[in-house]
Write an enzyme that holds these catalytic residues in place. Structure first.
Site, short mmCIF file in Angstrom:
data_model
loop_
_atom_site.label_atom_id
_atom_site.label_comp_id
_atom_site.label_asym_id
_atom_site.label_seq_id
_atom_site.Cartn_x
_atom_site.Cartn_y
_atom_site.Cartn_z
N TYR A 1 0.82 -1.20 0.00
CA TYR A 1 0.00 0.00 0.00
C TYR A 1 0.86 1.27 0.00
O TYR A 1 1.87 1.35 0.70
CB TYR A 1 -0.93 0.02 1.22
N SER B 1 -7.16 -13.18 0.83
CA SER B 1 -7.93 -12.09 0.26
C SER B 1 -8.17 -12.39 -1.22
O SER B 1 -7.26 -12.85 -1.92
CB SER B 1 -7.15 -10.78 0.41
N ASN B 2 -9.39 -12.18 -1.66
CA ASN B 2 -9.76 -12.34 -3.07
C ASN B 2 -9.70 -13.78 -3.56
O ASN B 2 -9.55 -14.02 -4.76
CB ASN B 2 -8.88 -11.45 -3.96
N SER C 1 -13.67 -2.11 -0.27
CA SER C 1 -14.31 -1.19 -1.21
C SER C 1 -15.84 -1.22 -1.12
O SER C 1 -16.53 -1.33 -2.14
CB SER C 1 -13.86 -1.49 -2.64
N LEU D 1 -17.93 1.09 -0.70
CA LEU D 1 -18.52 2.21 -1.45
C LEU D 1 -18.05 2.21 -2.90
O LEU D 1 -18.13 3.22 -3.59
CB LEU D 1 -18.18 3.54 -0.77
N GLY E 1 -15.14 2.09 -4.21
CA GLY E 1 -14.02 2.97 -4.54
C GLY E 1 -14.44 4.37 -4.93
O GLY E 1 -13.73 5.06 -5.67
N GLY E 2 -15.62 4.80 -4.46
CA GLY E 2 -16.13 6.12 -4.81
C GLY E 2 -17.03 6.12 -6.03
O GLY E 2 -17.68 7.15 -6.34
N PHE F 1 -20.64 7.47 -6.16
CA PHE F 1 -20.92 8.89 -6.21
C PHE F 1 -20.62 9.49 -7.59
O PHE F 1 -20.69 10.70 -7.76
CB PHE F 1 -20.09 9.61 -5.13
#
Length: 306
Positions: A62, A167-168, A217, A219, A221-222, A225
């Site tokens: 990250y 993960s995944n 994620s 949301l 990743g935005g 919106f």
């Protein structure tokens, strides 16, 4: 709508004998973008703790291999925080980076040597002597389940990692590794704009094993919106109507929608704003009516259930 000053995030054990985490997990993957001083990072952790958010999600890669270092600086400045939080990290991806010029191509590496070395480096960067949970970040086509299990077991035996997971992973990949070493969770993408795990057996398989997933994620990743995404617009309109009728924040309704799944997901936040984390915690205090839950799903999928 006044903020709830008495919010306190509940806790959840991901599986029998597994780790106990806050139901809302603070995701740190964007920390290098937040422009925080080390004092502000300490303050963020302390504000999370005041709401009962004790679990912090990381990965070695990250922030171009920089987030763990930033978080570790906060723990170095305020060492007493470590005993009050749970640290999650991930390994298994090698990015091309100036910090690692030997990485000539982005690729996966789930060899025992890389898993152990990555975990040990995360300990150094995070300024801690153990991780509460270590995850394999992505399935690796060259992954040897026995070798991964051996590396996990070694790290646990040496006290460097308390619990392990993935993960995944697909359901079959998860169950194959879980037969070799007990896995605490599978951290998967899940949002109203990405519902695949609800229908490809990922969440069903975890529910069957009574293992709670983590959801990254939530949301989208935005994208929820975005004015340019037609599907997002349809979901947004439905969520907004529910939020206004229930007098709840928009994001809280989305987090509540995810947590209502019977596999007991632990959603990750992705913001350095304490107000955004508060909205996520608020979602632990209510549930949607079943009809409203399916209205969000219908908007997400673009069709009625058959």
């Amino acid at each position: 709508m006044l903020p709830d000053t008495d919010l306190h995030c509940p806790r959840i054990t991901t599986r029998e004998g597994g780790p106990e985490f806050s139901r809302i997990v603070a995701g740190m993957w964007r920390m290098t973008e937040w422009g925080m001083s080390v004092e502000q990072r300490v303050a963020l952790v302390e504000q999370c703790l005041e709401m009962g958010v004790t679990t912090f999600d990381h990965a070695d890669i990250y922030g171009d291999y920089g987030v763990e270092t930033l978080f570790g600086e906060a723990l170095r400045l305020q060492p007493s925080l470590r005993d009050r939080i749970e640290l999650v990290s991930k390994c298994g991806i090698k990015l091309r980076s100036q910090k690692h010029p030997q990485h000539t191509i982005q690729h996966y590496d789930t060899t025992a040597g890389h898993i152990v070395a990555s975990a040990e480096n995360s300990l150094r960067q995070l300024h801690t002597d153990h991780l509460d949970l270590l995850l394999i970040h992505r399935p690796d086509p060259l992954m040897d389940f026995d070798e991964v299990a051996e590396a996990f077991t070694r790290l646990q035996r040496e006290g460097k990692v308390k619990h392990v997971g993935v993960s995944n992973f697909t359901r079959h990949q998860f169950e194959s590794l879980n037969r070799r070493v007990p896995l605490a969770t599978n951290q998967v993408e899940l949002s109203p704009l990405y519902t695949a795990p609800m229908f490809d057996q990922t969440l069903d398989g975890l529910q069957d094993l009574r293992i709670a997933p983590m959801a990254w994620s939530p949301l989208a990743g935005g994208r929820l919106f975005s004015p340019d995404d037609e599907r997002a617009g349809e979901v947004r309109a439905v969520v907004q109507e529910i939020a206004e009728r229930m007098d709840k924040p928009f994001a809280s309704v989305v987090f509540a929608w995810i947590m209502q799944h019977p596999s007991r997901p632990l959603p990750l936040t992705g913001s350095g704003r304490i107000a955004a984390i508060r909205d996520a915690v608020s979602a632990t205090t209510f549930q949607l009516e079943r009809g409203d839950w399916f209205r969000v799903l219908r908007a997400a999928r673009g069709h009625e259930v058959a």
